[in-house]
Enzyme design. Structure first.
Site, PDB file in Angstrom:
ATOM      1  N   TRP A 122       0.825  -1.220   0.000  1.00 50.77           N
ATOM      2  CA  TRP A 122       0.000   0.000   0.000  1.00 50.77           C
ATOM      3  C   TRP A 122       0.852   1.261   0.000  1.00 50.77           C
ATOM      4  O   TRP A 122       0.363   2.330  -0.371  1.00 50.77           O
ATOM      5  CB  TRP A 122      -0.966  -0.014   1.182  1.00 50.77           C
ATOM      6  CG  TRP A 122      -1.918  -1.169   1.113  1.00 50.77           C
ATOM      7  CD1 TRP A 122      -2.230  -2.047   2.110  1.00 50.77           C
ATOM      8  CD2 TRP A 122      -2.677  -1.594  -0.024  1.00 50.77           C
ATOM      9  NE1 TRP A 122      -3.116  -2.988   1.670  1.00 50.77           N
ATOM     10  CE2 TRP A 122      -3.410  -2.736   0.358  1.00 50.77           C
ATOM     11  CE3 TRP A 122      -2.805  -1.137  -1.335  1.00 50.77           C
ATOM     12  CZ2 TRP A 122      -4.261  -3.414  -0.512  1.00 50.77           C
ATOM     13  CZ3 TRP A 122      -3.637  -1.813  -2.212  1.00 50.77           C
ATOM     14  CH2 TRP A 122      -4.345  -2.928  -1.796  1.00 50.77           C
ATOM     15  N   HIS A 124     -10.570 -11.870  -3.097  1.00 48.68           N
ATOM     16  CA  HIS A 124      -9.785 -12.829  -3.886  1.00 48.68           C
ATOM     17  C   HIS A 124      -9.306 -14.020  -3.055  1.00 48.68           C
ATOM     18  O   HIS A 124      -8.810 -14.999  -3.611  1.00 48.68           O
ATOM     19  CB  HIS A 124      -8.618 -12.129  -4.596  1.00 48.68           C
ATOM     20  CG  HIS A 124      -7.454 -11.776  -3.725  1.00 48.68           C
ATOM     21  ND1 HIS A 124      -6.223 -11.421  -4.235  1.00 48.68           N
ATOM     22  CD2 HIS A 124      -7.303 -11.710  -2.367  1.00 48.68           C
ATOM     23  CE1 HIS A 124      -5.385 -11.167  -3.259  1.00 48.68           C
ATOM     24  NE2 HIS A 124      -6.009 -11.329  -2.123  1.00 48.68           N
ATOM     25  N   ASP A 125      -9.456 -13.934  -1.739  1.00 49.43           N
ATOM     26  CA  ASP A 125      -9.063 -15.053  -0.869  1.00 49.43           C
ATOM     27  C   ASP A 125     -10.124 -16.153  -0.797  1.00 49.43           C
ATOM     28  O   ASP A 125      -9.840 -17.239  -0.283  1.00 49.43           O
ATOM     29  CB  ASP A 125      -8.819 -14.554   0.564  1.00 49.43           C
ATOM     30  CG  ASP A 125      -7.593 -13.670   0.682  1.00 49.43           C
ATOM     31  OD1 ASP A 125      -6.621 -13.894  -0.065  1.00 49.43           O
ATOM     32  OD2 ASP A 125      -7.611 -12.744   1.514  1.00 49.43           O
ATOM     33  N   ASN A 181      -1.329 -17.953  -7.373  1.00 43.39           N
ATOM     34  CA  ASN A 181      -0.930 -17.868  -5.969  1.00 43.39           C
ATOM     35  C   ASN A 181      -2.120 -18.089  -5.042  1.00 43.39           C
ATOM     36  O   ASN A 181      -1.992 -18.696  -3.972  1.00 43.39           O
ATOM     37  CB  ASN A 181      -0.286 -16.517  -5.684  1.00 43.39           C
ATOM     38  CG  ASN A 181       0.407 -16.493  -4.343  1.00 43.39           C
ATOM     39  OD1 ASN A 181       1.200 -17.388  -4.040  1.00 43.39           O
ATOM     40  ND2 ASN A 181       0.109 -15.512  -3.530  1.00 43.39           N
ATOM     41  N   GLN A 185      -2.350 -20.854  -1.992  1.00 39.28           N
ATOM     42  CA  GLN A 185      -2.368 -20.280  -0.649  1.00 39.28           C
ATOM     43  C   GLN A 185      -3.748 -20.086  -0.015  1.00 39.28           C
ATOM     44  O   GLN A 185      -3.838 -19.973   1.205  1.00 39.28           O
ATOM     45  CB  GLN A 185      -1.665 -18.923  -0.659  1.00 39.28           C
ATOM     46  CG  GLN A 185      -0.152 -19.009  -0.537  1.00 39.28           C
ATOM     47  CD  GLN A 185       0.401 -17.725   0.044  1.00 39.28           C
ATOM     48  OE1 GLN A 185       0.456 -16.708  -0.609  1.00 39.28           O
ATOM     49  NE2 GLN A 185       0.797 -17.783   1.306  1.00 39.28           N
TER      50      GLN A 185
END
Length: 327
Positions: free
Chosen positions: A146, A237-238, A284, A288
């Site tokens: 950020w 997005h997780d 990724n 993850q």
């Protein structure tokens, strides 16, 4: 494949920091001596860094002398305001270990924490936050992102009309800091897990930053307080679509009329042909988390399913883009 590891190793050994602090070019022997490495290994590492444009070399009568490039001074030294050092260490010691099992991730369609670290993969953030050291590494890495992207996503839309803002999963607080800096009439509450909030208070956000407050909780299982704007940066997005709809529906119900939700994500092209960086982020997510990267249309569909309307999309030209949905 070896390119990132060269950069990670140079960061971890402190090559870029040493060259910045020295104020002058140094020989490979001097660097090796200062950092306690073999001369042979350091010479090869420095040569590879020159090839990657992370270092510059000047050949003199006394031999080769190495110095940082502008890129390494800005992004790879610990002291730089835009340092990505902590993200490099997180990728080196956590992410890349999971990527060693990419084949299994593709075969099984699930993250690889169990194979990599011998811990349950059922709760991705329980695995990511498996120790305070890992949590700090992750949060410092996110903060560094950020420092170079935060202002772009927060300025993608004029958010000045929103004064009461909740940053869901706000972690280390760097985006909240950018927000109150850009919109000084706003207050931002970081909503995150109790153990995260405790670490943030101790390590990242200080009491004099009065525009930033905290709320401890699990936004999937606990209530979400009323606010004018909710920021979900790199949250959706997780998770899979069902979890995203569940969370967005809770946010919609809590949101004040006329309020909204700002999604900060790396957007795929509508035909999913790129950008390459976003495609790799999606890989990724596979190794993850439980999620994936999405197109603007896919995020709009999730927002609409939760009740949000007047959806706007802004591509920033940087790593992360912005999607704003209104209630």
């Amino acid at each position: 494949f070896p390119y990132p590891q060269v950069m990670f190793t140079a960061c971890e050994l402190g090559v870029f920091d040493l060259l910045l602090e020295s104020g002058e070019p140094l020989s490979s022997d001097s660097i090796a001596s200062c950092l306690g490495t073999s001369t042979t290994g350091m010479e090869r590492l420095l040569e590879a860094c020159v090839g990657l444009k992370l270092l510059a070399v000047e050949v003199t009568q006394e031999g080769a002398l190495y110095r940082n490039t502008e890129i390494s001074n800005i992004y790879l030294t610990k002291s730089s305001p835009k340092s990505q050092y902590h993200m490099m260490m997180y990728y080196s010691n956590t992410v890349y270990l999971c990527w060693q099992h990419l084949t299994e991730a593709v075969r099984e369609g699930r993250n690889q924490y169990e194979r990599t670290f011998g811990i349950s993969s059922q709760d991705p953030f329980g695995a990511m936050y498996r120790s305070e050291e890992e949590m700090l590494k992750f949060m410092a890495g996110q903060n560094s992102v950020w420092s170079i992207c935060g202002r772009d996503v927060l300025a993608a839309f004029d958010l000045s009309s929103f004064t009461q803002i909740y940053d869901l999963g706000g972690g280390g607080g760097a985006l909240a800091r950018e927000c109150v800096s850009l919109y000084p009439n706003s207050t931002v509450t970081i909503y995150d897990l109790p153990k995260v909030v405790q670490v943030v208070k101790e390590r990242f956000i200080f009491p004099e930053e009065r525009q930033i407050a905290f709320h401890e909780g699990d936004f999937f299982n606990d209530s979400i307080p009323e606010a004018e704007l909710y920021i979900l940066s790199k949250i959706l997005h997780d998770w899979d679509d069902d979890k995203c709809k569940q969370l967005l529906t809770k946010v919609y119900k809590a949101c004040k009329p006329g309020g909204g939700v700002l999604l900060v994500e790396s957007l795929l092209n509508e035909d999913k042909s790129g950008p390459l960086e976003t495609q790799l982020y999606s890989m990724n997510m596979l190794v993850q988390t439980e999620g994936k990267e999405r197109t603007a249309a896919e995020y709009s569909k999730l927002l609409e399913a939760a009740g949000f309307g007047v959806i706007q999309v802004k591509r920033t030209g940087k790593l992360y883009d912005a999607v704003l949905g209104r209630k």
